[in-house]
Design an enzyme around this catalytic site. Structure first.
Site, PDB file in Angstrom:
ATOM      1  N   THR A  78       0.793  -1.235   0.000  1.00  0.00           N
ATOM      2  CA  THR A  78       0.000   0.000   0.000  1.00  0.00           C
ATOM      3  C   THR A  78       0.827   1.288   0.000  1.00  0.00           C
ATOM      4  OG1 THR A  78      -1.540  -1.203   1.431  1.00  0.00           O
ATOM      5  CG2 THR A  78      -2.034   1.076   1.033  1.00  0.00           C
ATOM      6  N   THR A 125      -3.165   1.924   5.808  1.00  0.00           N
ATOM      7  CA  THR A 125      -2.391   0.773   5.343  1.00  0.00           C
ATOM      8  C   THR A 125      -2.391  -0.267   6.444  1.00  0.00           C
ATOM      9  OG1 THR A 125      -0.196  -0.046   4.790  1.00  0.00           O
ATOM     10  CG2 THR A 125      -0.274   1.981   6.081  1.00  0.00           C
ATOM     11  N   GLY A 169      -9.505  -5.192  -0.777  1.00  0.00           N
ATOM     12  CA  GLY A 169      -9.187  -4.787   0.596  1.00  0.00           C
ATOM     13  C   GLY A 169      -9.773  -3.425   0.921  1.00  0.00           C
TER      14      GLY A 169
END
Lengths: 307, 307
Positions: free
Chosen positions: B175, B226, B205
């Site tokens: 990320t 993240t 996600g």
């Protein structure tokens, strides 16, 4: 205390376009669905089981834009989304862009219980469905002449329409959902949709997004939304109801009223939501002329379409 | 007041596995990225332009798990997700499961500005990319020997790994994200990711989900997350920071600290977030040993990996 509420979509339902026969069919389907799910709760079913059952019954009905009654996207295909969430541990499952799963809500539940993920989409979600033993259905199952005509009418234009926006003599509406409180005090929410007629392929709305269209938390409430998905995503609607209760101390009714009749109305975001809190209170709020809805508690049963 | 912060992923970064050369490369990439985006803000770029620019620079670097440096899923393919949001009007765009778009964050912005939708995924998102004139890249562009070895090492197992969990001598992390405040007082946030190594095909996600991994609202803050995506989805992390500020009156630091070090830590949700508020205050919070991060304001510049 047990409690259940369901919706079959909100929108500009014009009474003159809803024949008495259709109206009766909707009222019957909503009432039967809420009674069946309520009876399950009475027999000890979990809130999770009850909301899955209620959503499955509506997915199986051609009356609602979910499962069997899903609308056509811009490519003339079906793309269905669904989500389910348990308020007891925040476990959740969601799927998007599936086209051959009979009950997307049951696939969402399988994602929740049988995968390490929360959200699966497209071909990957369907591969998972096969492995998880989820029932599939072929194209004919999802074909509906009314939906097909709806799509043909606006195909070739850039318009993506909530299905109630399509000007045909009879109009049908998007999204189904359920929220419940069970005898153990657990809350759950589920939502399922066939999306917007003529939407771009690959478009995902609020229904499968945890916090936007679907949310449940035993500390506050369970919520399922229906409406203009893009605006519901930006306003993180379902989680907003939770936050207003949890952080501001609002009641369920205050939170739902504020979100629907103030925030969403000011943002010109048409739609509504159903919610139940941990005491079994039910809220059915919408800022459109109608919302297909029903609820049942030990002391009350109610089914309605218009305001 | 202008302000920018970026992250390149959080996780269990072990100092002994990060060679001095690699560490220097990360510090350099982070510092250059934050300086370039800051300079753009100084020259009058919008917060939206600045976060897109910062994320693009990290997508173009093979160091980060996004764009060029994306990890392999269980099918040996790349599937990238991204989102961008403007705090001034809550407009937002997001994409998921794209595999031939050079800069997913730019596609997310095109969805925001050139479509009626917020969220497009898969083949539909790529079709839209072509129509919107977004730059594509072929498979070779995304091939990275390190990432391929990472995948080969756990392929065939059921394990989906945040890339730092893969026990190789060198470890990379998932990320990238950016948040910014511009001279007009507008906030923006953007996030982009290559997902988890060996994840199931179709897994989405938190990164592209508005409210979960990405959120911006001029009334409070801009946030990019993240970490363990599934848990970040359930906790609607980015919007939670907003709600704690807006409904509870917490400061940016209080809200971020509460979410990361209390709620997420109690839920065993590993990760972190970066945020900036409407006064230009920056917050960089994580509950893992490290987070690749950098920030720059008129009075401060900072780049770091470890605690």
């Amino acid at each position: 205390m047990i409690s259940i509420a369901i919706h079959g979509g909100a929108g500009v339902i014009l009474r003159e376009n809803l024949s008495p026969e259709k109206e009766t069919a909707y009222i019957h389907a909503l009432t039967e669905t809420v009674r069946t799910a309520y009876a399950a709760l009475e027999n000890g079913a979990s809130a999770l089981d009850a909301v899955e059952l209620a959503v499955k019954l509506m997915e199986d009905s051609p009356l609602f834009n979910a499962g069997r009654g899903s609308v056509y996207n811009a490519e003339g295909k079906h793309e269905m989304d669904a989500a389910i969430m348990s308020g007891s541990d925040l476990s959740a499952g969601a799927v998007a862009l599936v086209n051959r799963v009979k009950n997307p809500v049951s696939l969402a539940r399988a994602v929740m219980e049988k995968s390490n993920h929360v959200f699966l989409a497209g071909a990957g979600a369907e591969e998972f469905a096969v492995k998880a033993g989820i029932e599939l259905a072929n194209k004919d199952y999802f074909h509906d002449e009314f939906r097909f005509q709806q799509w043909q009418k606006i195909n070739g234009t850039n318009a993506a329409k909530l299905d109630h926006d399509v000007s045909l003599n009879e109009k049908k509406f998007g999204t189904v959902g359920a929220v419940a409180l069970d005898t153990s005090g657990n809350l759950a929410a589920a939502t399922s949709t066939g999306g917007m007629t003529n939407k771009l392929q690959g478009r995902i709305g609020d229904s499968p997004l945890i916090g936007a269209g679907t949310y449940a938390n035993n500390q506050t409430c369970a919520v399922s939304c229906t409406g203009h998905g893009e605006l519901f995503i930006k306003h993180v609607v379902a989680y907003d109801v939770h936050c207003l209760m949890y952080y501001k101390g609002m009641s369920l009714a205050e939170a739902c009223n504020y979100v629907v009749n103030q925030k969403l109305t000011e943002a010109k975001a048409e739609g509504g939501l159903i919610a139940v809190d941990r005491f079994g209170n039910v809220a059915l709020y919408f800022n459109t002329p109608g919302m297909y809805r029903a609820m049942k508690t030990p002391s009350e049963e109610y089914t309605a379409i218009f305001k």
